[in-house]
Write a protein that holds these residues in place. Structure first.
Motif, short mmCIF file in Angstrom:
data_model
loop_
_atom_site.label_atom_id
_atom_site.label_comp_id
_atom_site.label_asym_id
_atom_site.label_seq_id
_atom_site.Cartn_x
_atom_site.Cartn_y
_atom_site.Cartn_z
N SER A 303 31.12 -42.52 8.11
CA SER A 303 30.20 -43.29 7.29
C SER A 303 28.92 -43.49 8.07
CB SER A 303 30.80 -44.65 6.91
OG SER A 303 29.92 -45.40 6.10
N ASP A 304 27.81 -43.45 7.38
CA ASP A 304 26.52 -43.63 8.04
C ASP A 304 25.57 -44.27 7.04
OD1 ASP A 304 24.70 -42.57 10.49
OD2 ASP A 304 23.60 -42.41 8.61
N SER A 391 33.12 -54.44 11.45
CA SER A 391 31.75 -54.83 11.71
C SER A 391 30.79 -53.65 11.59
CB SER A 391 31.62 -55.42 13.12
OG SER A 391 30.28 -55.80 13.39
N ASN A 392 29.59 -53.95 11.10
CA ASN A 392 28.49 -52.98 11.08
C ASN A 392 27.55 -53.22 12.25
OD1 ASN A 392 26.96 -50.82 9.97
ND2 ASN A 392 25.58 -52.26 8.95
N GLY A 400 23.82 -51.97 12.45
CA GLY A 400 23.79 -50.61 11.94
C GLY A 400 22.48 -50.31 11.25
N ALA A 401 22.35 -49.07 10.78
CA ALA A 401 21.07 -48.62 10.23
C ALA A 401 20.74 -49.27 8.90
CB ALA A 401 21.09 -47.10 10.08
N SER A 402 21.75 -49.75 8.17
CA SER A 402 21.54 -50.35 6.86
C SER A 402 22.33 -51.65 6.79
CB SER A 402 22.02 -49.38 5.77
OG SER A 402 22.05 -50.00 4.50
N ILE A 405 25.43 -50.36 3.15
CA ILE A 405 26.23 -49.18 3.48
C ILE A 405 26.27 -49.06 4.99
CG2 ILE A 405 26.37 -46.68 3.30
CD1 ILE A 405 25.11 -46.91 0.54
N VAL A 406 27.47 -48.99 5.55
CA VAL A 406 27.63 -49.24 6.98
C VAL A 406 27.73 -47.95 7.78
CG1 VAL A 406 28.79 -51.42 6.43
CG2 VAL A 406 30.17 -49.36 6.90
#
Length: 533
Positions: A303-304, A391-392, A400-402, A405-406
């Motif tokens: 996931s990204d 956790s994100n 995370g980047a967002s 959406i993790v």
């Protein structure tokens, strides 16, 4: 944050989601219009790796158009995502977690064990598994020796494609494994069947078991050595893990004792280079692909927040575990309110954590303040305890980047499960040694900062079932575990909302498998419905 190497590989996931024949096992078709001819696509050496990436991509993505659309027509994007469907079926149907928003199609029936063959979550996952089979079959057709010779592929590339084909065959075996486990049967089709042959013969559990086992044994020699492949790609260890899983559950699947084989494949990890992460919770953070969890996670669904956006299991869990009262999403790198308290744990889950020497255990992340332990009304998201496992944020505390959406990958297989499988298979008479089983359990407890080490007198099957809940909760194992321990159906063990009762009531043995979706039965007359549905 994700490494550049990982991003380069997973970007190619998007390219091949459109590249497959019709996946209308359920009379569902790819919706993407950007289809193209095989020979036009496979016009460079790089395209064969891109084709493989497209097969992997079906695990994470729902279309080439982003997380809000699905390449399976007639299904919501989230409903049809592979990892999310898998997680919903293995977790919401058990004592580990309940989904608050029961107006969401299909989820009320999973919460309460009242599903029918019309359930859209069942339809979505069955369809996604068959889509995976279709993707693999088409990739194998396009990489057969005959086709490669016709295209004049070099011998060096042919050797590389041998590895690619083995990885693809693993992904097909994985899809059939999930159908064997969840539905007990599947329509069986391979690359040797003509394109468009969707009325495939039905394989029962025994046939699927034999196929999965033989397929995994056939490909192992062609897979890369453990930890020698790119992250998120299959290696020998993934095949060992899947073999160990089918052998551990063989009495359920085929009524045969194969615990000795489970021990055999668990023992292969002793020299494979995999190690436990120093910190238990690093396995569930936004950089779990590159922190010290990298050598514990055997096979993930990626996931990204930017590149492989999906509403998959980790996005669901991280946003869903945010408390409606606590508004604690910022602690996990998502919006403060998350998804409004979508997920809570049952009283039985909480009691296992609170009553089993887990007070100082890192695996016990329960938040109980100002909350009753019992979920008396599933729609009341202020009841029932919540957890903070996922956790994100990275292991160094970076978001995370967002914020929705993790970046966190879903660890479908990890080393801790190998240790627990070994201990269970030992207790069930599969061989091995008591000392090693105890050592494995104590290594998990020590890693989690639990000072209550066990001895031989503590080691029994009930203990193992509880320890599996504590170590592996929300990772997609619980339904399978409860069935194997004979605590899922009947009245041996009841949990909140089992059988649509607040306190839990027995459910029929037919619910050890899910029904074949009615749309699948209509599309393939060779399929038959499971007993009791």
């Amino acid at each position: 944050m994700k490494t550049k190497k990982k991003i380069v590989f997973i970007k190619t996931f998007v390219l091949l989601l459109a590249f497959v024949g019709c996946t209308n096992d359920l009379n569902i078709l790819p919706e993407d219009e950007n289809t193209f001819l095989a020979d036009d696509f496979y016009n460079s050496e790089e395209s064969y790796k891109q084709g493989l990436a497209g097969v992997y991509g079906n695990l994470a993505l729902t279309s080439s158009q982003g997380p809000g659309s699905s390449n399976i027509s007639g299904l919501d994007a989230g409903t049809s995502q592979y990892g999310r469907g898998f997680w919903n079926l293995q977790e919401l149907t058990t004592d580990e977690v309940k989904w608050s928003w029961e107006n969401d199609p299909g989820l009320r029936e999973l919460n309460r064990n009242t599903w029918t063959s019309e359930n859209v979550i069942l339809r979505g996952f069955f369809g996604r598994c068959m889509t995976q089979v279709a993707f693999v079959n088409e990739y194998l057709r396009q990489t057969s020796e005959e086709v490669l010779n016709k295209r004049g592929v070099s011998n060096n590339l042919k050797n590389e494609i041998v590895v690619f084909r083995a990885e693809a065959r693993f992904l097909r075996a994985l899809a059939y494994y999930h159908m064997m486990d969840l539905f007990g049967k599947a329509g069986f089709i391979t690359e040797n069947d003509p394109v468009g042959a969707y009325q495939s013969p039905e394989y029962n559990r025994a046939q699927l078991f034999q196929y999965i086992e033989s397929e995994l044994l056939a490909i192992i020699s062609n897979l890369k050595e453990p930890l020698q492949n790119e992250y998120a790609r299959v290696d020998k260890a993934a095949a060992w893990m899947l073999l160990a899983k089918i052998y551990l559950n063989a009495e359920v699947y085929i009524n045969e004792d194969k615990y000795a084989k489970c021990i055999e494949y668990c023992e292969k990890f002793e020299t494979a280079g995999y190690t436990l992460a120093n910190n238990y919770l690093d396995n569930f953070k936004a950089d779990n692909n590159e922190n010290n969890a990298r050598n514990e996670i055997i096979f993930p669904i990626v996931s990204d927040g930017i590149v492989t956006q999906n509403y998959g299991p980790t996005t669901v869990m991280i946003n869903g575990q945010v408390g409606s009262l606590e508004q604690n999403g910022n602690n996990f790198g998502v919006n403060a309110g998350g998804w409004g308290g979508a997920l809570r744990v049952t009283r039985q889950f909480s009691e296992t954590m609170l009553n089993g020497n887990y007070n100082s255990d890192d695996r016990n992340t329960i938040i109980s303040t100002n909350r009753p332990i019992e979920i008396t009304d599933i729609g009341n998201n202020g009841t029932g305890y919540i957890i903070t496992k996922w956790s994100n944020k990275t292991s160094t505390g970076t978001n995370g980047a967002s914020t929705e959406i993790v970046d966190t990958d879903f660890p479908m297989f990890r080393l801790a499960d190998v240790y627990l499988m070994y201990a269970e298979a030992f207790l069930r008479g599969g061989g091995g040694t008591e000392n090693k089983a105890i050592t494995y359990i104590n290594q998990l407890r020590t890693r989690a900062n639990n000072n209550n080490s066990i001895s031989a007198s503590d080691l029994n099957l009930n203990f193992i079932l509880n320890e599996r809940l504590v170590e592996l909760h929300w990772e997609g194992h619980r339904r399978q575990d409860l069935i194997r321990f004979n605590k899922y159906t009947g009245g041996n063990y009841n949990w909140s909302w089992k059988g649509n009762s607040v306190s839990g009531i027995p459910i029929g043995n037919n619910r050890k498998v899910f029904p074949i979706p009615s749309a699948s039965l209509a599309a393939n007359p060779n399929l038959t419905q499971n007993s009791g549905y």
